[in-house]
Design a protein around this motif. Sequence first.
Motif, PDB file in Angstrom:
ATOM      1  N   THR A   7      29.171   7.251 -37.094  1.00  0.00           N
ATOM      2  CA  THR A   7      27.645   7.571 -36.967  1.00  0.00           C
ATOM      3  C   THR A   7      27.115   7.551 -35.605  1.00  0.00           C
ATOM      4  O   THR A   7      26.863   6.656 -34.870  1.00  0.00           O
ATOM      5  CB  THR A   7      26.513   6.572 -37.772  1.00  0.00           C
ATOM      6  N   PRO A   8      27.176   8.887 -35.006  1.00  0.00           N
ATOM      7  CA  PRO A   8      26.964   8.948 -33.351  1.00  0.00           C
ATOM      8  C   PRO A   8      25.581   8.757 -33.184  1.00  0.00           C
ATOM      9  O   PRO A   8      24.461   9.043 -34.053  1.00  0.00           O
ATOM     10  CB  PRO A   8      27.354  10.328 -33.149  1.00  0.00           C
ATOM     11  N   VAL A   9      25.150   8.277 -32.067  1.00  0.00           N
ATOM     12  CA  VAL A   9      23.771   8.122 -31.355  1.00  0.00           C
ATOM     13  C   VAL A   9      23.770   8.682 -30.244  1.00  0.00           C
ATOM     14  O   VAL A   9      24.789   8.888 -29.496  1.00  0.00           O
ATOM     15  CB  VAL A   9      23.473   6.428 -31.495  1.00  0.00           C
ATOM     16  N   PRO A  10      22.529   8.801 -29.823  1.00  0.00           N
ATOM     17  CA  PRO A  10      22.423   9.533 -28.433  1.00  0.00           C
ATOM     18  C   PRO A  10      22.975   8.761 -27.341  1.00  0.00           C
ATOM     19  O   PRO A  10      22.945   7.511 -27.364  1.00  0.00           O
ATOM     20  CB  PRO A  10      20.690   9.851 -28.352  1.00  0.00           C
ATOM     21  N   PRO A  11      23.244   9.421 -26.123  1.00  0.00           N
ATOM     22  CA  PRO A  11      23.810   8.612 -25.126  1.00  0.00           C
ATOM     23  C   PRO A  11      22.797   7.822 -24.501  1.00  0.00           C
ATOM     24  O   PRO A  11      21.391   8.031 -24.673  1.00  0.00           O
ATOM     25  CB  PRO A  11      23.880   9.689 -23.925  1.00  0.00           C
ATOM     26  N   GLY A  12      23.107   6.418 -24.287  1.00  0.00           N
ATOM     27  CA  GLY A  12      22.094   5.327 -23.981  1.00  0.00           C
ATOM     28  C   GLY A  12      21.507   4.837 -25.186  1.00  0.00           C
ATOM     29  O   GLY A  12      20.624   3.682 -24.995  1.00  0.00           O
ATOM     30  N   GLY A  13      21.622   5.303 -26.279  1.00  0.00           N
ATOM     31  CA  GLY A  13      21.280   4.583 -27.348  1.00  0.00           C
ATOM     32  C   GLY A  13      19.990   5.383 -28.181  1.00  0.00           C
ATOM     33  O   GLY A  13      19.838   5.645 -29.209  1.00  0.00           O
ATOM     34  N   VAL A  14      19.144   5.921 -27.134  1.00  0.00           N
ATOM     35  CA  VAL A  14      17.630   6.397 -27.827  1.00  0.00           C
ATOM     36  C   VAL A  14      17.580   7.541 -26.768  1.00  0.00           C
ATOM     37  O   VAL A  14      17.893   7.731 -25.690  1.00  0.00           O
ATOM     38  CB  VAL A  14      16.585   5.440 -27.665  1.00  0.00           C
ATOM     39  N   SER A  15      16.734   8.664 -27.352  1.00  0.00           N
ATOM     40  CA  SER A  15      16.589   9.825 -26.650  1.00  0.00           C
ATOM     41  C   SER A  15      14.928   9.921 -26.335  1.00  0.00           C
ATOM     42  O   SER A  15      14.293   9.146 -27.132  1.00  0.00           O
ATOM     43  CB  SER A  15      17.072  11.073 -27.485  1.00  0.00           C
ATOM     44  N   SER A  16      14.747  10.792 -25.442  1.00  0.00           N
ATOM     45  CA  SER A  16      13.123  11.431 -25.452  1.00  0.00           C
ATOM     46  C   SER A  16      12.617  11.508 -26.865  1.00  0.00           C
ATOM     47  O   SER A  16      11.530  11.101 -26.945  1.00  0.00           O
ATOM     48  CB  SER A  16      13.196  12.032 -24.344  1.00  0.00           C
ATOM     49  N   GLN A  17      13.211  12.174 -27.473  1.00  0.00           N
ATOM     50  CA  GLN A  17      12.725  12.585 -28.783  1.00  0.00           C
ATOM     51  C   GLN A  17      12.396  11.376 -29.745  1.00  0.00           C
ATOM     52  O   GLN A  17      11.593  11.262 -30.625  1.00  0.00           O
ATOM     53  CB  GLN A  17      13.502  13.529 -29.600  1.00  0.00           C
ATOM     54  N   ASP A  18      13.370  10.402 -29.559  1.00  0.00           N
ATOM     55  CA  ASP A  18      13.235   9.156 -30.309  1.00  0.00           C
ATOM     56  C   ASP A  18      11.887   8.360 -29.931  1.00  0.00           C
ATOM     57  O   ASP A  18      11.129   7.922 -30.753  1.00  0.00           O
ATOM     58  CB  ASP A  18      14.375   8.127 -29.997  1.00  0.00           C
ATOM     59  N   LEU A  19      11.805   8.395 -28.518  1.00  0.00           N
ATOM     60  CA  LEU A  19      10.451   7.636 -28.154  1.00  0.00           C
ATOM     61  C   LEU A  19       9.250   8.231 -28.481  1.00  0.00           C
ATOM     62  O   LEU A  19       8.132   7.824 -28.910  1.00  0.00           O
ATOM     63  CB  LEU A  19      10.666   7.431 -26.533  1.00  0.00           C
ATOM     64  N   GLU A  20       9.148   9.753 -28.546  1.00  0.00           N
ATOM     65  CA  GLU A  20       8.066  10.357 -29.016  1.00  0.00           C
ATOM     66  C   GLU A  20       7.948  10.040 -30.715  1.00  0.00           C
ATOM     67  O   GLU A  20       6.749  10.032 -30.910  1.00  0.00           O
ATOM     68  CB  GLU A  20       8.514  11.965 -28.843  1.00  0.00           C
ATOM     69  N   TYR A  21       9.002   9.903 -31.250  1.00  0.00           N
ATOM     70  CA  TYR A  21       8.834   9.878 -32.570  1.00  0.00           C
ATOM     71  C   TYR A  21       8.134   8.522 -33.026  1.00  0.00           C
ATOM     72  O   TYR A  21       7.330   8.220 -33.806  1.00  0.00           O
ATOM     73  CB  TYR A  21      10.249   9.762 -33.389  1.00  0.00           C
ATOM     74  N   VAL A  22       8.792   7.447 -32.284  1.00  0.00           N
ATOM     75  CA  VAL A  22       8.086   5.943 -32.278  1.00  0.00           C
ATOM     76  C   VAL A  22       6.570   6.071 -31.964  1.00  0.00           C
ATOM     77  O   VAL A  22       5.829   5.317 -32.639  1.00  0.00           O
ATOM     78  CB  VAL A  22       8.792   5.013 -31.246  1.00  0.00           C
ATOM     79  N   HIS A  23       6.081   6.696 -30.823  1.00  0.00           N
ATOM     80  CA  HIS A  23       4.818   6.584 -30.615  1.00  0.00           C
ATOM     81  C   HIS A  23       3.933   7.571 -31.595  1.00  0.00           C
ATOM     82  O   HIS A  23       2.575   7.385 -31.507  1.00  0.00           O
ATOM     83  CB  HIS A  23       4.743   7.531 -29.191  1.00  0.00           C
ATOM     84  N   SER A  24       4.258   8.564 -32.530  1.00  0.00           N
ATOM     85  CA  SER A  24       3.609   9.218 -33.274  1.00  0.00           C
ATOM     86  C   SER A  24       3.860   8.887 -34.628  1.00  0.00           C
ATOM     87  O   SER A  24       3.218   9.392 -35.490  1.00  0.00           O
ATOM     88  CB  SER A  24       3.936  10.620 -33.090  1.00  0.00           C
ATOM     89  N   HIS A  25       4.502   7.893 -35.048  1.00  0.00           N
ATOM     90  CA  HIS A  25       4.774   7.457 -36.440  1.00  0.00           C
ATOM     91  C   HIS A  25       4.546   5.799 -36.578  1.00  0.00           C
ATOM     92  O   HIS A  25       4.617   5.062 -35.535  1.00  0.00           O
ATOM     93  CB  HIS A  25       6.219   7.727 -36.849  1.00  0.00           C
ATOM     94  N   ARG A  26       4.290   5.383 -37.790  1.00  0.00           N
ATOM     95  CA  ARG A  26       4.283   4.113 -38.071  1.00  0.00           C
ATOM     96  C   ARG A  26       5.489   3.664 -38.584  1.00  0.00           C
ATOM     97  O   ARG A  26       6.268   4.027 -39.266  1.00  0.00           O
ATOM     98  CB  ARG A  26       3.100   3.778 -39.216  1.00  0.00           C
TER      99      ARG A  26
ATOM    100  N   MET B 113      23.248   2.445 -40.799  1.00  0.00           N
ATOM    101  CA  MET B 113      23.959   2.643 -39.314  1.00  0.00           C
ATOM    102  C   MET B 113      22.993   3.796 -38.678  1.00  0.00           C
ATOM    103  O   MET B 113      22.753   4.845 -39.320  1.00  0.00           O
ATOM    104  CB  MET B 113      25.223   2.913 -39.516  1.00  0.00           C
ATOM    105  N   GLY B 114      22.532   3.716 -37.568  1.00  0.00           N
ATOM    106  CA  GLY B 114      21.654   4.603 -36.706  1.00  0.00           C
ATOM    107  C   GLY B 114      20.380   4.663 -36.954  1.00  0.00           C
ATOM    108  O   GLY B 114      19.370   5.474 -36.487  1.00  0.00           O
ATOM    109  N   SER B 115      19.745   3.722 -37.675  1.00  0.00           N
ATOM    110  CA  SER B 115      18.407   3.315 -37.465  1.00  0.00           C
ATOM    111  C   SER B 115      17.604   3.216 -36.577  1.00  0.00           C
ATOM    112  O   SER B 115      18.283   2.482 -35.534  1.00  0.00           O
ATOM    113  CB  SER B 115      18.151   2.087 -38.670  1.00  0.00           C
ATOM    114  N   LEU B 116      16.404   3.704 -36.394  1.00  0.00           N
ATOM    115  CA  LEU B 116      15.729   3.887 -35.004  1.00  0.00           C
ATOM    116  C   LEU B 116      14.822   2.508 -35.223  1.00  0.00           C
ATOM    117  O   LEU B 116      14.016   2.859 -36.288  1.00  0.00           O
ATOM    118  CB  LEU B 116      14.912   5.177 -34.781  1.00  0.00           C
ATOM    119  N   VAL B 117      14.818   1.645 -34.239  1.00  0.00           N
ATOM    120  CA  VAL B 117      13.967   0.387 -34.391  1.00  0.00           C
ATOM    121  C   VAL B 117      13.364   0.225 -33.008  1.00  0.00           C
ATOM    122  O   VAL B 117      13.764   0.568 -32.016  1.00  0.00           O
ATOM    123  CB  VAL B 117      14.851  -0.698 -34.736  1.00  0.00           C
TER     124      VAL B 117
END
Length: 209
Positions: free
Chosen positions: A9-28, A69-73
């Motif tokens: 289950t691959p993940v973005p380099p460094g663990g999280v991407s800028s898109q991941d951070l945007e997703y967190v800021h715009s979702h519950r 595996m791969g869950s964004l938290v």
Amino acid sequence: MTPPRIPPTPVPPGGVSSQDLEYVHSHRPILTQEGLATWYSAPYKGRRAANGEVFDDRALTAAHRTLPMGSLVVVTNLKTGQSAAMRITDRGPFVEDRILDLTIASAKATGVYRAGLVRVRLDVYEAPKPINSGGRWCVQIGAFHSEHKAKKLKSQLQSKYPDANVIEFPGQDSYWVRIRPQGDNREEAELIARRVRPAEGDAFLTRLD
């Protein structure tokens, strides 16, 4: 019989991407847990995490026993308020009453590194697979200080669950036993976890995928 392989289950380099951070800021969050977190490092260079990729101390990732595996938290230090987004890429902690093992980077980002053990809030924002249904499961049992006791339990489990895959393997200064029920079935794994009474350590229900 050798059970089917769990695909990486691959993940973005460094663990999280800028898109991941945007997703967190715009979702519950879709799930929240509270518990103790600590940090860990690989026992040797090149060791692969449970998601199939090489473990990286510098990546914003963490280990959890049961999230897909791969869950964004997002992990928040309940004492200091420090928080960081990260991905689940490994399994653990195999210690009672702890819910997360953080990489060094994740621990530093959340203020866990110096403290060593901190109460945190874990908010799950995205999971690639359903959290409460399906999945591929096993029971990890240990840690044993005695290899003999680990092998004895392995033999007992093989006799009791002839259709299951049972292995015994070394850890850091310890030994472990892992049993995968036929089909990696969750209900069967839960039943085994409740029934097993190891001579040392505990039995941990653990997700494989």
